[in-house]
Design an enzyme around this catalytic site. Sequence first.
Site, mmCIF file in Angstrom:
data_model
loop_
_atom_site.group_PDB
_atom_site.id
_atom_site.type_symbol
_atom_site.label_atom_id
_atom_site.label_comp_id
_atom_site.label_asym_id
_atom_site.label_seq_id
_atom_site.Cartn_x
_atom_site.Cartn_y
_atom_site.Cartn_z
ATOM 1 N N GLN A 115 0.811 -1.216 0.000
ATOM 2 C CA GLN A 115 0.000 0.000 0.000
ATOM 3 C C GLN A 115 0.843 1.264 0.000
ATOM 4 O O GLN A 115 0.311 2.368 0.083
ATOM 5 C CB GLN A 115 -0.932 -0.014 1.222
ATOM 6 C CG GLN A 115 -1.942 -1.145 1.191
ATOM 7 C CD GLN A 115 -2.786 -1.226 2.454
ATOM 8 O OE1 GLN A 115 -2.657 -0.402 3.361
ATOM 9 N NE2 GLN A 115 -3.645 -2.224 2.522
ATOM 10 N N HIS A 183 -0.909 0.165 5.546
ATOM 11 C CA HIS A 183 -1.476 1.186 6.424
ATOM 12 C C HIS A 183 -0.514 2.348 6.707
ATOM 13 O O HIS A 183 -0.145 2.625 7.839
ATOM 14 C CB HIS A 183 -1.941 0.541 7.739
ATOM 15 C CG HIS A 183 -3.128 -0.360 7.580
ATOM 16 N ND1 HIS A 183 -3.896 -0.759 8.648
ATOM 17 C CD2 HIS A 183 -3.686 -0.934 6.487
ATOM 18 C CE1 HIS A 183 -4.869 -1.543 8.207
ATOM 19 N NE2 HIS A 183 -4.748 -1.668 6.887
ATOM 20 N N GLU A 278 -14.984 4.377 9.685
ATOM 21 C CA GLU A 278 -15.465 5.394 10.619
ATOM 22 C C GLU A 278 -15.325 6.804 10.079
ATOM 23 O O GLU A 278 -14.263 7.183 9.568
ATOM 24 C CB GLU A 278 -14.668 5.332 11.928
ATOM 25 C CG GLU A 278 -14.870 4.088 12.751
ATOM 26 C CD GLU A 278 -14.139 4.162 14.079
ATOM 27 O OE1 GLU A 278 -14.175 3.169 14.813
ATOM 28 O OE2 GLU A 278 -13.523 5.212 14.395
ATOM 29 N N TYR A 288 -9.582 7.635 19.936
ATOM 30 C CA TYR A 288 -10.648 7.101 19.092
ATOM 31 C C TYR A 288 -10.708 5.574 19.063
ATOM 32 O O TYR A 288 -11.424 4.999 18.261
ATOM 33 C CB TYR A 288 -10.560 7.731 17.696
ATOM 34 C CG TYR A 288 -10.984 9.185 17.807
ATOM 35 C CD1 TYR A 288 -12.305 9.567 17.628
ATOM 36 C CD2 TYR A 288 -10.079 10.164 18.223
ATOM 37 C CE1 TYR A 288 -12.707 10.878 17.815
ATOM 38 C CE2 TYR A 288 -10.476 11.486 18.418
ATOM 39 C CZ TYR A 288 -11.800 11.825 18.208
ATOM 40 O OH TYR A 288 -12.204 13.133 18.420
ATOM 41 N N TYR A 299 -10.283 -9.683 9.606
ATOM 42 C CA TYR A 299 -10.532 -10.206 8.265
ATOM 43 C C TYR A 299 -10.830 -11.704 8.272
ATOM 44 O O TYR A 299 -11.498 -12.214 7.364
ATOM 45 C CB TYR A 299 -9.347 -9.900 7.344
ATOM 46 C CG TYR A 299 -9.192 -8.429 7.047
ATOM 47 C CD1 TYR A 299 -10.230 -7.695 6.506
ATOM 48 C CD2 TYR A 299 -7.998 -7.764 7.319
ATOM 49 C CE1 TYR A 299 -10.097 -6.335 6.238
ATOM 50 C CE2 TYR A 299 -7.856 -6.411 7.049
ATOM 51 C CZ TYR A 299 -8.912 -5.707 6.509
ATOM 52 O OH TYR A 299 -8.776 -4.362 6.251
#
Length: 409
Positions: A115, A183, A278, A288, A299
């Site tokens: 990613q 991420h 979210e 949070y 997953y």
Amino acid sequence: MRLALALALSAGLAPALLTPAAVAQTRPPIDAGPANAADQTPAFPGQTRAPQPDEPTAFATETVATGLPRLWALEFLPDGRMLVTAKSGTMHIVGQDGRVGAMIQGVPSVDSRGQGGLLDLALDPGFADNHRIYISYSEPRGDGVNGTTVARAVLDMREGNTAALNSFEVIFRQTPGYAGTSHFGSRLAFRPDGTLFVTVGERSDTPIRDRAQALDAGMGKVFRINTDGSVPADNPFVGRDGAQPQIWSYGHRNLQSAIVDHAGDLWTVEHGPRGGDELNRPEAARNYGWPVITYGLNYNGTPVGDGITRHEGMEQPVYYWDPVIAPSGMAEYNGDLFPAWRGHFLIGGLAAKAIVVLAVEDGRVVTEEWVPLKARVRDVKVAPDGTVYAVTETGNSSNIVRVIPKKGS
């Protein structure tokens, strides 16, 4: 509204279940399929699966540019041309006619595995005078270690759609680095006071993702910095032993959507696990919750941690999706071509293959609409003329698509 409230009270319903927008809406929520975590319940009414607006938006699309490398971000230059970043590590200027310029010189090396890559892009609030831009990217740091890094540079625009980056300077590094490929985040958003919000992911793996809860680690955070990389004196953890002073909020998962709205408030959308994307309005020093609390599942279908969605001292999302939309770029619509969208949030949906349009009133989502584009939507921007531009991707290539009102609507 008063009559509706009186009827609700006489029927024993809680007043919190009624809002003016909720009463007015008649179209059911979008049918995205069954929830992955069907036993989880929202913390308050309207926290998920909001109704659709009464009237669907009539729109048409035009393809502006095709066959680009897989893009990550788009920004409009003052002259109407577009500056784009490609995941592989290149930047280009795209003309209004869709012509793509040569690779911009001076772009840093990136770790584009998984990613990673060249990620977000923002223009300095004073760009018209200083030509300064800011980029985020997954920086290779040796031996497979990498991390999200932010740099600034001067965009030296030349003949045609060519340019170079000058005065390149790193102003922020996510620390510690980590040898992973997932991420990284990351979005950049300026506050009205000129400070810069930087969102980063928590690097996905167990146990590194647990450090989203640690104030001495840069995983799963929103940071706030000055444009030279220094720390604003009023950041919430300045002076606290063991805390990184750039931190604004923490306990996030993978933040790939962020804007500062017309009122100066930061809004983000982060990727959840299998379920649990979210929408948040991150406030200073707030936690949070990830990975202690979350909606959705791992997953593999197992609970995340203890499988809880609420915990004292941890914030609830303003809104969540299960199944996920897989959020990416985000914009606030304040144009004239789509008057029904004014003040709404436009969110790129990778899994939704749509622009997700949210109406938010008094801090709560009151309607949700999808504008289907039949491709993964990586970024969304509002053009100066009020049209909406979406970066779509299929495989390793991208298109730029313009969304306009449908003729006769």
